[in-house]
Design a protein around this motif. Structure first.
Motif, PDB file in Angstrom:
ATOM      1  N   LEU A  67      62.971  89.197 -13.776  1.00 38.18           N
ATOM      2  CA  LEU A  67      62.115  88.054 -13.490  1.00 38.18           C
ATOM      3  C   LEU A  67      62.919  86.993 -12.743  1.00 38.18           C
ATOM      4  O   LEU A  67      64.155  87.023 -12.757  1.00 38.18           O
ATOM      5  N   ARG A  68      62.241  86.068 -12.139  1.00 37.96           N
ATOM      6  CA  ARG A  68      62.873  84.996 -11.377  1.00 37.96           C
ATOM      7  C   ARG A  68      62.242  83.685 -11.816  1.00 37.96           C
ATOM      8  O   ARG A  68      61.026  83.524 -11.752  1.00 37.96           O
ATOM      9  N   GLU A  69      63.072  82.744 -12.257  1.00 41.59           N
ATOM     10  CA  GLU A  69      62.557  81.529 -12.877  1.00 41.59           C
ATOM     11  C   GLU A  69      61.579  80.771 -11.992  1.00 41.59           C
ATOM     12  O   GLU A  69      60.577  80.240 -12.461  1.00 41.59           O
ATOM     13  N   VAL A  70      61.863  80.723 -10.685  1.00 40.32           N
ATOM     14  CA  VAL A  70      61.046  79.874  -9.796  1.00 40.32           C
ATOM     15  C   VAL A  70      60.077  80.688  -8.953  1.00 40.32           C
ATOM     16  O   VAL A  70      59.532  80.182  -7.985  1.00 40.32           O
ATOM     17  N   ASP A  71      59.857  81.959  -9.309  1.00 44.39           N
ATOM     18  CA  ASP A  71      58.964  82.791  -8.504  1.00 44.39           C
ATOM     19  C   ASP A  71      57.507  82.482  -8.830  1.00 44.39           C
ATOM     20  O   ASP A  71      57.166  82.143  -9.971  1.00 44.39           O
ATOM     21  N   GLU A  72      56.653  82.615  -7.839  1.00 45.79           N
ATOM     22  CA  GLU A  72      55.257  82.254  -8.028  1.00 45.79           C
ATOM     23  C   GLU A  72      54.415  83.391  -8.591  1.00 45.79           C
ATOM     24  O   GLU A  72      53.254  83.187  -8.966  1.00 45.79           O
ATOM     25  N   THR A  73      54.986  84.620  -8.671  1.00 45.17           N
ATOM     26  CA  THR A  73      54.230  85.739  -9.227  1.00 45.17           C
ATOM     27  C   THR A  73      54.958  86.488 -10.340  1.00 45.17           C
ATOM     28  O   THR A  73      54.324  87.188 -11.120  1.00 45.17           O
ATOM     29  N   HIS A  74      56.284  86.366 -10.416  1.00 43.88           N
ATOM     30  CA  HIS A  74      57.046  87.155 -11.395  1.00 43.88           C
ATOM     31  C   HIS A  74      58.044  86.272 -12.144  1.00 43.88           C
ATOM     32  O   HIS A  74      59.197  86.641 -12.358  1.00 43.88           O
ATOM     33  N   LYS A  95      64.457  92.030  -0.451  1.00 47.00           N
ATOM     34  CA  LYS A  95      64.355  93.370  -1.038  1.00 47.00           C
ATOM     35  C   LYS A  95      63.722  93.293  -2.418  1.00 47.00           C
ATOM     36  O   LYS A  95      62.864  94.120  -2.768  1.00 47.00           O
ATOM     37  N   TRP A  96      64.124  92.311  -3.194  1.00 44.39           N
ATOM     38  CA  TRP A  96      63.569  92.132  -4.532  1.00 44.39           C
ATOM     39  C   TRP A  96      62.064  91.897  -4.459  1.00 44.39           C
ATOM     40  O   TRP A  96      61.290  92.453  -5.243  1.00 44.39           O
ATOM     41  N   PRO A 142      70.721  86.313 -16.864  1.00 44.41           N
ATOM     42  CA  PRO A 142      69.472  86.497 -16.124  1.00 44.41           C
ATOM     43  C   PRO A 142      69.186  85.292 -15.230  1.00 44.41           C
ATOM     44  O   PRO A 142      69.669  84.184 -15.490  1.00 44.41           O
ATOM     45  N   VAL A 143      68.391  85.525 -14.176  1.00 41.48           N
ATOM     46  CA  VAL A 143      68.023  84.419 -13.273  1.00 41.48           C
ATOM     47  C   VAL A 143      66.692  83.828 -13.703  1.00 41.48           C
ATOM     48  O   VAL A 143      65.900  83.364 -12.889  1.00 41.48           O
ATOM     49  N   TYR A 144      66.456  83.874 -14.997  1.00 34.98           N
ATOM     50  CA  TYR A 144      65.283  83.229 -15.591  1.00 34.98           C
ATOM     51  C   TYR A 144      65.651  82.800 -17.000  1.00 34.98           C
ATOM     52  O   TYR A 144      66.632  83.280 -17.571  1.00 34.98           O
ATOM     53  N   GLN A 178      69.736  74.916 -15.750  1.00 31.83           N
ATOM     54  CA  GLN A 178      70.836  75.500 -14.980  1.00 31.83           C
ATOM     55  C   GLN A 178      70.319  76.451 -13.903  1.00 31.83           C
ATOM     56  O   GLN A 178      70.772  76.420 -12.756  1.00 31.83           O
ATOM     57  N   LEU A 179      69.371  77.306 -14.292  1.00 30.08           N
ATOM     58  CA  LEU A 179      68.831  78.264 -13.324  1.00 30.08           C
ATOM     59  C   LEU A 179      68.166  77.556 -12.158  1.00 30.08           C
ATOM     60  O   LEU A 179      68.331  77.933 -10.998  1.00 30.08           O
ATOM     61  N   GLN A 180      67.402  76.520 -12.466  1.00 28.14           N
ATOM     62  CA  GLN A 180      66.714  75.817 -11.394  1.00 28.14           C
ATOM     63  C   GLN A 180      67.690  75.037 -10.525  1.00 28.14           C
ATOM     64  O   GLN A 180      67.534  74.980  -9.310  1.00 28.14           O
TER      65      GLN A 180
END
Length: 605
Positions: free
Chosen positions: A456-463, A435-436, A487-489, A418-420
């Motif tokens: 956290l962010r599901e599709v982030d490359e560092t977090h 900003k984030w 949450p977005v993860y 769902q998040l993706q």
């Protein structure tokens, strides 16, 4: 003791308070005023696919003497992936006990009431399906709702997509047992209450508690069981207990709890789970469901039946095999924390870890009639009849149910997918992404207890959860998410890496309430006690985040530092700012902290 110590309204969890309403329902048997209905529509329902139907509605049904509050942990977790519905049956929890007619509490009457409430909330015009999740007697009510009936009151059973039975009550009392139970239940309320008072002697160590928890349960589980025992009204208990007893005619039971015939007639995916130390509905009940469904050949989909038995106990080696020699993916999840259903593949056509989008997104199918299957898990001792609310088992149970939903109902119930999907469509992601990104992911240590983090962010490359586990998995063993929204993860990404996820929702832009503060401190105390036992003194810390990890996060951390670590308000606020530069940004948050710890008491006329 406070006068409201056992009052169901005073002890109602915040999530239930926010999403509950009091309604009146009329059935062919009775009018039920004052029914508490919990309904939380999935926050992103309108953004997710609705072809051929919306994501299923999850319906929770409590057991004899229980309440919706016993599902708080499951509702907190599963309301992030689907709309959730639960009711306090008449006279239970915060529902009114205004209907006195015993016929209004028979099993058939309660099934009709549940059917009425479900149809009031199900998106019938869109052919929305439902998944039924019941505990103890509630599992029996779910089986009756799911089973085909000769004279259905609605076509709800056609839209049942699955059933989860937690500590299910399967075996109806024998004719002799039913006769003796009825004699016992005829005792007037006065004498029944005297018996219950005697049974409660010893509080959390009383026979009434230990019957459910066993002697080896933790103190919090015993406290909760004692609370729920006190909240159970004697006249309601007597009526429901009487109503679940079958009438025996010609050697066959009629009415009451779901019969063996009812369970064997189920034609949907079924997951049954219990604890090895459950003496109310022992593990043999779960094994019986598997036998009944596995041996049924009358189903139109009988050839597709896959019966998977999953047991785990202290004296049974974990080898990935069930007693009949078949591989059990649920057993693997229950015993070593690794899910074997390929949830990741559901998202393989969405955004990759580098954030790049794939041109052909894959939407998992939503079968309106999933194939019949039965899965079971017996959690090892001291797991018992308190599975949904015992701290030691509630989160494990949520993970097991989530795995069943995604592997046997539809992959659309995977939060990761769902998040993706929503991130790919640009509909659901972190607010103000630039900003984030400019905010430091993790603060310096705070008071030897915390690190403030941004969401956290599901599709982030560092977090992302994966990156967070790799970088911080040895230092941060628990994460408390205090954001109000989902949450977005996917929190399972943390759980699989050994970091426990805790959802503790608070409202953005507003300083947390006194109740929020007290609950947060209690939660941190429990986490720290567990960490100390597992990892030793001051070895690991707790991550806390709202969105950016400044205002609400700082406010609650400061409260803990003042109330548990000996800081003054100013010292705590300054220390937080040093560890998380810029600190608590909102002036009114800081004002509230100074007021709270100034010793000044406010009064209202």
């Amino acid at each position: 003791m406070a006068s409201d110590e056992y009052d169901p309204k005073a002890t109602d969890p915040p999530l239930l308070v926010r999403y509950s309403s009091i309604k009146s329902y009329q059935t062919t048997r009775a009018t039920y005023p004052g029914i508490r209905v919990f309904f939380r529509r999935h926050l992103q329902s309108d953004q997710l696919p609705t072809d051929p139907a919306p994501i299923p509605l999850l319906v929770f049904v409590h057991g004899l003497g229980g309440s919706v509050a016993q599902f708080n942990c499951l509702l907190t977790s599963l309301s992030q992936v689907a709309s959730c519905l639960a009711i306090d049956l008449p006279g239970c929890g915060v529902s009114d006990f205004s209907v006195r007619d015993w016929s209004a509490y028979t099993t058939d009457a309660l099934v009709e009431l549940l059917e009425t409430v479900i149809e009031d909330h199900r998106e019938k015009d869109k052919a929305q399906g439902v998944v039924l999740i019941g505990h103890s007697m509630g599992a029996s009510l779910c089986a009756l709702l799911a089973a085909p009936r000769s004279k259905p009151r609605s076509d709800l059973s056609n839209y049942v997509m699955g059933l989860v039975g937690i500590c299910p009550a399967v075996q109806p009392p024998s004719a002799d047992q039913a006769r003796w139970f009825r004699l016992f239940l005829r005792v007037p309320d006065l004498f029944f209450n005297l018996y219950r008072a005697w049974d409660r002697r010893g509080g959390t160590e009383s026979p009434s508690v230990l019957r459910f928890t066993g002697p080896n349960a933790d103190a919090e589980t015993k406290r909760l069981q004692n609370l729920y025992n006190w909240q159970s009204r004697t006249p309601v208990f007597r009526r429901m207990a009487w109503g679940l007893l079958p009438e025996w005619r010609n050697g066959k039971p009629s009415g009451g709890l779901a019969s063996e015939e009812t369970w064997s007639s189920l034609d949907v995916p079924v997951f049954v789970v219990t604890g090895a130390d459950d003496h109310i509905c022992p593990p043999s009940q779960v094994e019986k469901v598997v036998r009944l469904m596995g041996s049924d050949r009358s189903s139109s989909r009988a050839d597709s039946v896959a019966s998977e038995i999953s047991t785990s106990s202290d004296d049974m080696p974990v080898n990935g095999k069930s007693p009949n020699g078949t591989t059990s993916d649920t057993q693997a999840l229950a015993t070593n924390g690794k899910a074997t259903n390929d949830t990741a593949s559901l998202a393989s056509h969405g955004p990759s870890a580098d954030g790049k989008l794939h041109p052909e997104p894959c939407i998992p199918p939503l079968p309106l009639h999933p194939e019949k299957t039965v899965k079971s898990v017996i959690l090892p001792a001291p797991a018992n009849h308190t599975l949904p609310y015992a701290p030691a088992t509630a989160h494990t149970l949520a993970g097991l149910i989530s795995d069943f939903l995604t592997s046997k109902i539809t992959g659309r119930l995977s939060q990761g997918w769902q998040l993706q999907y929503l991130s790919r469509e640009g509909k659901w992601d972190v607010k103000n992404l630039e900003k984030w990104k400019s905010v430091a992911p993790v603060s310096d240590p705070i008071g030897g207890v915390f690190r403030a983090i941004k969401t956290l962010r599901e599709v982030d490359e560092t977090h992302s959860p994966r990156c967070f586990v790799e970088r911080w998995g040895e230092t941060i063993k628990d994460v408390i998410d205090i954001s109000h929204d989902n949450p977005v993860y996917d929190p399972q990404g943390l759980s699989k890496g050994g970091i426990k996820y805790h959802k503790y929702p608070t409202v953005s832009k507003m300083p947390p309430s006194d109740a929020d503060i007290e609950g947060f401190i209690e939660l941190v105390d429990k986490i720290r006690a567990t960490q100390k036992e597992k990892y030793g003194e001051n070895k690991v810390v707790i991550g806390v985040h709202c969105h950016y990890g400044f205002n609400r996060t700082g406010f609650l951390i400061v409260c803990y530092l003042v109330e548990r670590c000996g800081y003054t308000a100013k010292q705590a606020i300054d220390h937080f700012a040093e560890a998380r530069p810029n600190g608590i940004k909102h002036e009114h948050f800081r004002d509230r902290l100074f007021l709270r710890y100034s010793g000044v008491k406010t009064e209202e006329n």
